[in-house]
Design a protein around this motif. Structure first.
Motif, short mmCIF file in Angstrom:
data_model
loop_
_atom_site.label_atom_id
_atom_site.label_comp_id
_atom_site.label_asym_id
_atom_site.label_seq_id
_atom_site.Cartn_x
_atom_site.Cartn_y
_atom_site.Cartn_z
N SER A 94 66.65 -8.91 42.09
CA SER A 94 67.12 -10.18 41.56
C SER A 94 68.44 -9.94 40.84
CB SER A 94 66.10 -10.80 40.59
OG SER A 94 65.95 -9.97 39.44
N GLY A 95 69.08 -11.00 40.38
CA GLY A 95 70.29 -10.88 39.58
C GLY A 95 71.41 -10.14 40.27
N GLU A 96 72.14 -9.35 39.51
CA GLU A 96 73.29 -8.63 40.03
C GLU A 96 72.91 -7.64 41.12
OE1 GLU A 96 75.44 -6.78 36.89
OE2 GLU A 96 75.96 -8.68 35.88
N ALA A 97 71.73 -7.06 41.02
CA ALA A 97 71.29 -6.10 42.04
C ALA A 97 71.15 -6.78 43.39
CB ALA A 97 69.96 -5.46 41.63
N LEU A 98 70.63 -8.01 43.40
CA LEU A 98 70.48 -8.74 44.65
C LEU A 98 71.83 -9.15 45.21
CD1 LEU A 98 68.89 -10.17 46.85
CD2 LEU A 98 68.58 -12.11 45.28
N SER A 99 72.68 -9.75 44.39
CA SER A 99 73.97 -10.20 44.90
C SER A 99 74.80 -9.02 45.40
CB SER A 99 74.73 -10.99 43.83
OG SER A 99 74.92 -10.23 42.66
N ALA A 100 74.68 -7.86 44.77
CA ALA A 100 75.40 -6.67 45.23
C ALA A 100 74.92 -6.25 46.62
CB ALA A 100 75.22 -5.53 44.23
N LYS A 101 73.61 -6.32 46.84
CA LYS A 101 73.06 -5.97 48.16
C LYS A 101 73.56 -6.93 49.23
CE LYS A 101 68.76 -3.75 46.57
NZ LYS A 101 68.90 -2.46 47.28
N ILE A 102 73.59 -8.21 48.90
CA ILE A 102 74.04 -9.22 49.86
C ILE A 102 75.52 -9.04 50.18
CG2 ILE A 102 74.45 -11.69 50.21
CD1 ILE A 102 71.54 -10.85 50.55
N LEU A 103 76.32 -8.79 49.18
CA LEU A 103 77.76 -8.58 49.41
C LEU A 103 77.99 -7.32 50.24
CD1 LEU A 103 79.23 -9.63 45.95
CD2 LEU A 103 79.30 -10.91 48.09
N GLU A 104 77.23 -6.29 49.98
CA GLU A 104 77.35 -5.07 50.76
C GLU A 104 76.97 -5.33 52.22
OE1 GLU A 104 75.43 -0.53 50.95
OE2 GLU A 104 74.82 -1.93 49.38
N LEU A 105 75.92 -6.11 52.41
CA LEU A 105 75.43 -6.40 53.76
C LEU A 105 76.41 -7.26 54.56
CD1 LEU A 105 72.70 -5.79 55.27
CD2 LEU A 105 71.96 -8.07 54.56
N THR A 106 77.17 -8.09 53.85
CA THR A 106 78.08 -9.03 54.52
C THR A 106 79.54 -8.63 54.41
OG1 THR A 106 78.15 -10.41 52.53
CG2 THR A 106 76.48 -10.96 54.18
N GLY A 107 79.80 -7.37 54.10
CA GLY A 107 81.18 -6.89 54.02
C GLY A 107 81.97 -7.54 52.90
N GLY A 108 81.29 -7.90 51.82
CA GLY A 108 81.94 -8.48 50.66
C GLY A 108 82.14 -9.98 50.74
N THR A 109 81.71 -10.61 51.83
CA THR A 109 81.95 -12.04 52.03
C THR A 109 80.89 -12.92 51.38
OG1 THR A 109 83.06 -11.60 54.12
CG2 THR A 109 82.26 -13.84 53.77
N GLY A 110 79.63 -12.58 51.54
CA GLY A 110 78.52 -13.42 51.12
C GLY A 110 77.94 -14.19 52.29
N VAL A 111 76.75 -14.71 52.13
CA VAL A 111 76.09 -15.48 53.19
C VAL A 111 76.67 -16.89 53.25
CG1 VAL A 111 73.93 -14.17 53.12
CG2 VAL A 111 74.23 -16.15 51.61
#
Length: 347
Positions: free
Chosen positions: A218-235
């Motif tokens: 959750s929190g910053e840990a989750l958003s960091a994983k998502i940004l990493e997964l999407t090349g820094g773009t986000g879903v």
């Protein structure tokens, strides 16, 4: 008839009540299944303020038409039906636009608040307006039908996100609605659907229901994983199924510029948001309320197997067992999802 009455907060009792009689344009329903919603559990202890005792709760239901009132044309005795939890007037400007969930005179079955009291489906019989009913296929089980209200809520949450197909999506919260949002997003054509929760058991269930990746974060840990997964773009879209300050902020941090965060969860009445991030990144925050005509689609998707509800039903029980199940749900017993009560088994 027998009914499960919330006679005071934290106290449910099986009692005898008068069987209702259908008026003009109404159906008398023999209830065959009614799911315990999270809102019922919060109403049980008074935390929502929308289940003021005495009230028979329950709005996720299906059953058989037992009698019809004057003027009813589309249903007859013996018909298998389900029905919307929203009782809309059909006359106001919102109803005329098809936005029945926003009806100016909206009431909800099984709810009592300052404005109205409408007994619900934790009872052997219930009267509903004909206009909120939907026919059920003969091979559609009543417990599955008790899931239709929740499925329609998920479908509406995806619909207002205005997906075009091919989007990447993150579902925050793997409770009942989150797991249905996951499947609804997949059915709507999302190319990737991720989901997060702090309960590992729920995430295992999410994986079995088609999540591309699950995150115990959750929190910053989750958003960091998502940004990493999407090349820094986000879903492209976040479907937020909790409704708290932290989870909404995480959704905003996880979505791309110009993306959408759809707010389906509402566990808290007020939250704070990072306004400058929303404005400077042109993020759309989209609220989603109940459903607005998604029942036929929900029936089709369950019948076709594109949305699976059977894995989400923990137990089918009698009205007599209802109080103990409410206690277990209220105490947040692990690994409980949907409990369906069958009033017919109480005879």
């Amino acid at each position: 008839m027998k009914a499960l009455l919330l006679s005071s907060y934290n106290h449910l009792e099986l009692t005898e009540m008068d069987r209702p009689t259908p008026g003009s344009g109404e159906l008398l329903i023999e209830v065959a299944a009614c799911g315990i919603c999270g809102s019922d559990v919060h109403g049980f202890d008074g935390s929502t303020g929308r289940r003021i005792p005495p009230i028979v709760m329950g709005h996720e239901a299906a059953g058989l038409v037992t009698a019809v009132g004057a003027g009813v044309t589309d249903y007859k005795q013996g018909d298998r039906i389900t029905f919307d939890s929203t009782v809309y007037c059909g006359q106001c400007e919102f109803c005329q636009r098809g936005e029945v969930n926003l009806c100016n005179n909206r009431q909800v079955i099984g709810v009592s608040c300052g404005e109205y009291r409408r007994h619900g489906a934790f009872a052997e019989y219930l009267v509903i307006p004909e206009r909120i009913a939907y026919p059920l296929p003969d091979n559609f089980s009543f417990p599955d039908a008790a899931m239709l209200e929740a499925v329609s809520v998920a479908l509406h949450g995806v619909a207002v996100a205005d997906l075009k197909g091919g989007e990447t999506a993150l579902v925050i919260g793997a409770g009942m609605i989150g797991l249905l949002l996951l499947q609804a997003a997949r059915a709507a054509g999302c190319s990737k659907v991720y989901i997060s929760d702090l309960d590992e058991t729920r995430l295992k269930l999410a994986a079995s229901l088609g999540a591309d990746e699950t995150f115990l974060a959750s929190g910053e840990a989750l958003s960091a994983k998502i940004l990493e997964l999407t090349g820094g773009t986000g879903v492209d879209v976040v479907l937020e199924a909790v409704g708290a300050t932290e989870t909404i902020a995480t959704g905003i941090d996880s979505v791309r510029k110009g993306g959408t965060v759809t707010l389906v969860g509402n566990i808290t009445p007020q939250v704070t948001i990072p306004l400058q991030k929303v404005v400077s990144r042109q993020i759309r925050l989209q609220g989603s309320c109940a459903s607005a005509g998604e029942y036929p689609e929900a029936i089709e998707l369950i019948a076709s197997g594109k949305i699976k509800v059977a894995p989400l039903i923990t137990a089918v029980a009698s009205l007599e067992e209802g109080p103990s199940w409410f206690e277990r749900l209220h105490s947040r017993e692990p690994n409980l999802m949907k409990i369906v009560l069958d009033p017919r088994s109480s005879r």
